[in-house]
Scaffold this active site. Structure first.
Site, PDB file in Angstrom:
ATOM      1  N   SER A 101       1.461  -5.147  -1.284  1.00  0.00           N
ATOM      2  CA  SER A 101       0.025  -5.251  -1.486  1.00  0.00           C
ATOM      3  C   SER A 101      -0.278  -5.618  -2.943  1.00  0.00           C
ATOM      4  CB  SER A 101      -0.647  -3.940  -1.065  1.00  0.00           C
ATOM      5  OG  SER A 101      -2.026  -4.123  -0.867  1.00  0.00           O
ATOM      6  N   ASP A 159      -0.768  -6.252   5.614  1.00  0.00           N
ATOM      7  CA  ASP A 159      -0.448  -5.494   4.399  1.00  0.00           C
ATOM      8  C   ASP A 159       0.871  -4.740   4.503  1.00  0.00           C
ATOM      9  OD1 ASP A 159      -0.616  -3.242   2.371  1.00  0.00           O
ATOM     10  OD2 ASP A 159      -2.504  -4.268   1.963  1.00  0.00           O
TER      11      ASP A 159
END
Length: 313
Positions: A74, A186
Site C-alpha cells: 500500500s 491492496d
C-alpha cells in the site's frame, strides 16, 4: 525391433520428466538466493500514517545503515518504490507535504469501487527516477492481494506503475487493478507489513515498519472509508500477526491516533517515524553485529524459492 522399441520407451520415460523440468525451470534451492549486504526493509500500509516510513528512512540515512532491499504494501509500496528508484529522500518528503487525496484519486463510481487511483501513475512517472523493477537502485518487491485466490501477489519485475497502483487499491474506495487475468487489490489485506516478501529477497536483518490502519480511540467512524478501514482492521486485530515471525525487528511509530486521511500532518507523522527509529537503533545495531537468529530469513527464503510462480505462498 521389439527390444529397440522397449529401450526407446524406457529412455523416453526417464528423460522426458528431466527435459520438462529444464524447460519449465526447476525450483531454486535455498542456497541459490544471493546474500545481499544491509538490512531488508518491509514498509507496511496505513495511508497518511505511512509518512512515518520517511522518518525511519531519514534516521537510517543519518546513521549510514545500508538498505539491501525493500518490500512495500500500500503506501509503503509507493514510498519504498520512490526511494528504491533513487529519488532523494528530502525530495520525496517535500512532495508528501503537498500531496492530498485528490492528487492520486479520481471519482469514478462503478460496481468495483468509488474511485480510480490512475492519477497515482502520473505522480509515479513524474517523481520516480526509475519505472521498472529491473532499473531500481535498491532491489524492490511490491505486494498486492489477488482477489481471485485470496493470496498475496508479489511483483519483482516489469513496470512499477501498475504494481504500486494495485498495492494501493484499497477495497471499497479504489477500484481493483487488472494485471493480465488477475484482479488485484491492496496488499495490506494479506500482508499488512510485507516481511515475508522482503525476507525472501536474500538479505540478512529483516526490519518491518508497522504504521497500522486502525484508530482504536473509542471514536465513531466519520465516513464510509473509515467504516471499511475499521471493519477490515477489526477482523485483522483478532488474528495472529503472522508477518511478525519473519522479522528480526519491528519498528512501530506512535501514529495510531492519526486518521488515515491526515495528509496535512505530514511533518508530525514523519517525526513519529524518526522517534521510533531512534528508539530501535540499539537493537538494530546489535542485529547488524550478527546477534540475531537467521531462522526468519531461512524460513521465508525456503517458502519463496520452492514456488517459482509470482504469488507469495
Amino acid at each position: 525391433m521389439a527390444q529397440t522399441l522397449t529401450m526407446a520407451a524406457l529412455f523416453k520415460a526417464l528423460l522426458e520428466p528431466l527435459w520438462e523440468r529444464l524447460l519449465r525451470g526447476a525450483p531454486r534451492k535455498i542456497d541459490a538466493v544471493p546474500r545481499l549486504t544491509g538490512i531488508s526493509l518491509a514498509l507496511g500500509g496505513g495511508f497518511a500514517r505511512g509518512f512515518a516510513h520517511l522518518g525511519v528512512l531519514r534516521v537510517l540515512e543519518e546513521e549510514h545503515i545500508p538498505i539491501a532491499c525493500i518490500a512495500g504494501t500500500s503506501v509503503g509500496s509507493i514510498l519504498g518504490a520512490a526511494y528504491a528508484s533513487g529519488a532523494p529522500l528530502e525530495r520525496i518528503i517535500a512532495v508528501c507535504r503537498e500531496v492530498r487525496l485528490k492528487d492520486f484519486s479520481r471519482w469514478s463510481i462503478s460496481k468495483m469501487g468509488l474511485a480510480s487511483n490512475e492519477r497515482m501513475g502520473e505522480l509515479i512517472r513524474k517523481w520516480f527516477r526509475a519505472l521498472r523493477f529491473e532499473q531500481m537502485r535498491i532491489p524492490l518487491a511490491v505486494v498486492a492481494t489477488d482477489l481471485g485466490t485470496g493470496e498475496a501477489y508479489v511483483f519483482r519485475s516489469g513496470e512499477v506503475v501498475d504494481a504500486v497502483r494495485a498495492s494501493c487499491a484499497y477495497p471499497g474506495m479504489f477500484q481493483p487493478v487488472m494485471h493480465g487475468n488477475r484482479c488485484l487489490a491492496d496488499g495490506g489485506l494479506v500482508a499488512p507489513v510485507p516481511t515475508q516478501a522482503v525476507a525472501a529477497m536474500g538479505a540478512g536483518c529483516v526490519v518491518g515498519v508497522n504504521v497500522g490502519f486502525n484508530n482504536w480511540n473509542g471514536s465513531a467512524p466519520k465516513n464510509v472509508f473509515q467504516v471499511v478501514a475499521r471493519a477490515i482492521n477489526a477482523a485483522q486485530k483478532h488474528h495472529e500477526r503472522a508477518w511478525e515471525r519473519f522479522a528480526d525487528l519491528m519498528i512501530e511509530p506512535e501514529v495510531h491516533s492519526i486518521e488515515w486521511d491526515s495528509f496535512d500532518r505530514a511533518d508530525e507523522i514523519i517525526r513519529a517515524g524518526e522517534d521510533a527509529a531512534r528508539r530501535a537503533l540499539p537493537r538494530l545495531r546489535d542485529l547488524l553485529r550478527g546477534e540475531r537468529s537467521s531462522s526468519a530469513h531461512t524460513t521465508a527464503s525456503q517458502r519463496w524459492t520452492e514456488t517459482p510462480a509470482a504469488p507469495m505462498p
